[in-house]
Design an enzyme around this catalytic site. Sequence first.
Site, PDB file in Angstrom:
ATOM      1  N   ASP A  16       0.822  -1.202   0.000  1.00 25.17           N
ATOM      2  CA  ASP A  16       0.000   0.000   0.000  1.00 25.17           C
ATOM      3  C   ASP A  16       0.859   1.257   0.000  1.00 25.17           C
ATOM      4  O   ASP A  16       1.414   1.642   1.029  1.00 25.17           O
ATOM      5  CB  ASP A  16      -0.895  -0.028   1.260  1.00 25.17           C
TER       6      ASP A  16
ATOM      7  N   ASP B  83      -1.630   5.664  -5.408  1.00 24.50           N
ATOM      8  CA  ASP B  83      -2.002   4.871  -4.240  1.00 24.50           C
ATOM      9  C   ASP B  83      -2.430   3.455  -4.600  1.00 24.50           C
ATOM     10  O   ASP B  83      -3.576   3.219  -5.001  1.00 24.50           O
ATOM     11  CB  ASP B  83      -3.130   5.581  -3.494  1.00 24.50           C
TER      12      ASP B  83
HETATM   13  C1  LIG Z   1      -4.174   7.110   1.032  1.00 24.37           C
HETATM   14  C2  LIG Z   1      -5.551   6.544   1.066  1.00 24.37           C
HETATM   15  S1  LIG Z   1      -5.685   5.253   2.293  1.00 24.37           S
HETATM   16  C3  LIG Z   1      -4.550   4.058   1.904  1.00 24.37           C
HETATM   17  N1  LIG Z   1      -4.158   3.825   0.662  1.00 24.37           N
HETATM   18  N2  LIG Z   1      -4.110   3.332   2.917  1.00 24.37           N
HETATM   19  C4  LIG Z   1      -6.545   7.597   1.457  1.00 24.37           C
HETATM   20  C5  LIG Z   1      -6.177   8.612   2.339  1.00 24.37           C
HETATM   21  C6  LIG Z   1      -7.118   9.555   2.728  1.00 24.37           C
HETATM   22  C7  LIG Z   1      -8.399   9.465   2.198  1.00 24.37           C
HETATM   23 CL1  LIG Z   1      -9.604  10.657   2.677  1.00 24.37          CL
HETATM   24  C8  LIG Z   1      -8.772   8.443   1.325  1.00 24.37           C
HETATM   25  C9  LIG Z   1      -7.826   7.497   0.961  1.00 24.37           C
END
Ligand SMILES: C[C@@H](SC(=N)N)c1ccc(Cl)cc1
Length: 407
Positions: A110, A295
């Site tokens: 991740d 991501d």
């Molecule tokens: C970075 C991802 S969470 C992840 N990939 N562990 C993420 C962060 C904040 C919001 Cl608001 C939505 C999604």
Amino acid sequence: SFIMHFIYASTALLATATLSIAAPAADVVGRKTFQVAQVAHGTVRKNGPIQMLKTYEKYAKVGAQAPPSVVQAARAAQQSGSVAANPEENDQAYLCPVNVGGTTLNLDFDTGSADLWVFSSLMTKSEQAGHSIYKPSSSAKKLQGASWNISYGDGSGASGSVYADKVVVGGVTATSQAVEAATSVSAQFTQDQDNDGLLGLAFSSINTVQPQQQTTFFDTVKSSLAKKLFTVDLKAGQAGTYDFGYIDSSKYTGSISYVPVDDSQGFWGFTAGGYSVGSGNSTTSSGNIGSAIADTGTTLLYLPTSVASAYYKKVRGAKIDNQQGGYVFPCSSSTPDFVVSIGGKPFTVPGKYINYAPIDQSGEQCFGGIQPNTGIGFTIFGDIFLKAMFVVFDQSTGSPRLGFAQQ
Ligand SMILES: C[C@@H](SC(=N)N)c1ccc(Cl)cc1
């Protein structure tokens, strides 16, 4: 389920405060002394030639030049490796086999979080059911007093204690990596029996271990890698790869375009440019997408609401279904390509990837792979986008950067 992983990393304020306590002045009457427990940070086996090469590199500007024998020995000692990224149903997540303290676990790599946490023998038997489990090995060292707690915006989360143990990813070895052994995990994780935990590849600044923050696997091994980078090559409905320490030019077409990374939030952040919907002459295009993150831990592609709306204007019967939590459309509707400009170059997500999956067994309505980033505040280039690309997560130059190429 269309779970979107959120991360509200708990702050490292306590650790900062601990580290910033000044030593009492020597001349203070009744001087007190205090101890600060030193806890092994994530480490790799030190290697002579690599350390020597780093010294030569450090003094290169004053003429130091490493002898070829040192260069050769260091190169031979530097690590690199590759691990399969196996898709779950509907490419909801990708799981990679990792050896943690002697046991192989399937972990979700991740790039949006920075904790390596695993299902463990510290959990109840019912919570462990169906999972591969980390049992602290005889070589494991418990980090006394350390704990972690991570929570995701969909309400999922996990917490537990911390060990230093050997972790091997595709042959790349961290001899003493912070392994966050879960004592408790939420239902979303116990129910997904393919997933034995997460391996965070974001920046260690958002690691949740307290009182002393720990490093990600990548940060732990980075200095021992042939190149301080890893690449991501996810695929639609088939195994892709994560490579560490090298770039395999057979995995992409054309050239790699690099953009600077803003790591101030702990993510692989960058700025995305304009976009267009459709290919050939039936395209619409408009303003800049703006701040975004790459991501691997998020399934879908979350775009500014105006961009998502412009896209679905081109999909017959598309509408927002609040019960489903986003845009849906008849599965028989065709979905156009989505093109985004990054570093001045166009990158195309094939329309077929944007028909994510049927919302139910009838197969009449399908859920969109593009959704609005309402409440997120930035664009998330998740797996829907990444599985069309080859991406370099690069810390081999002075400051971090991302490299994009089509695959
Ligand atoms: C970075 C991802 S969470 C992840 N990939 N562990 C993420 C962060 C904040 C919001 Cl608001 C939505 C999604």
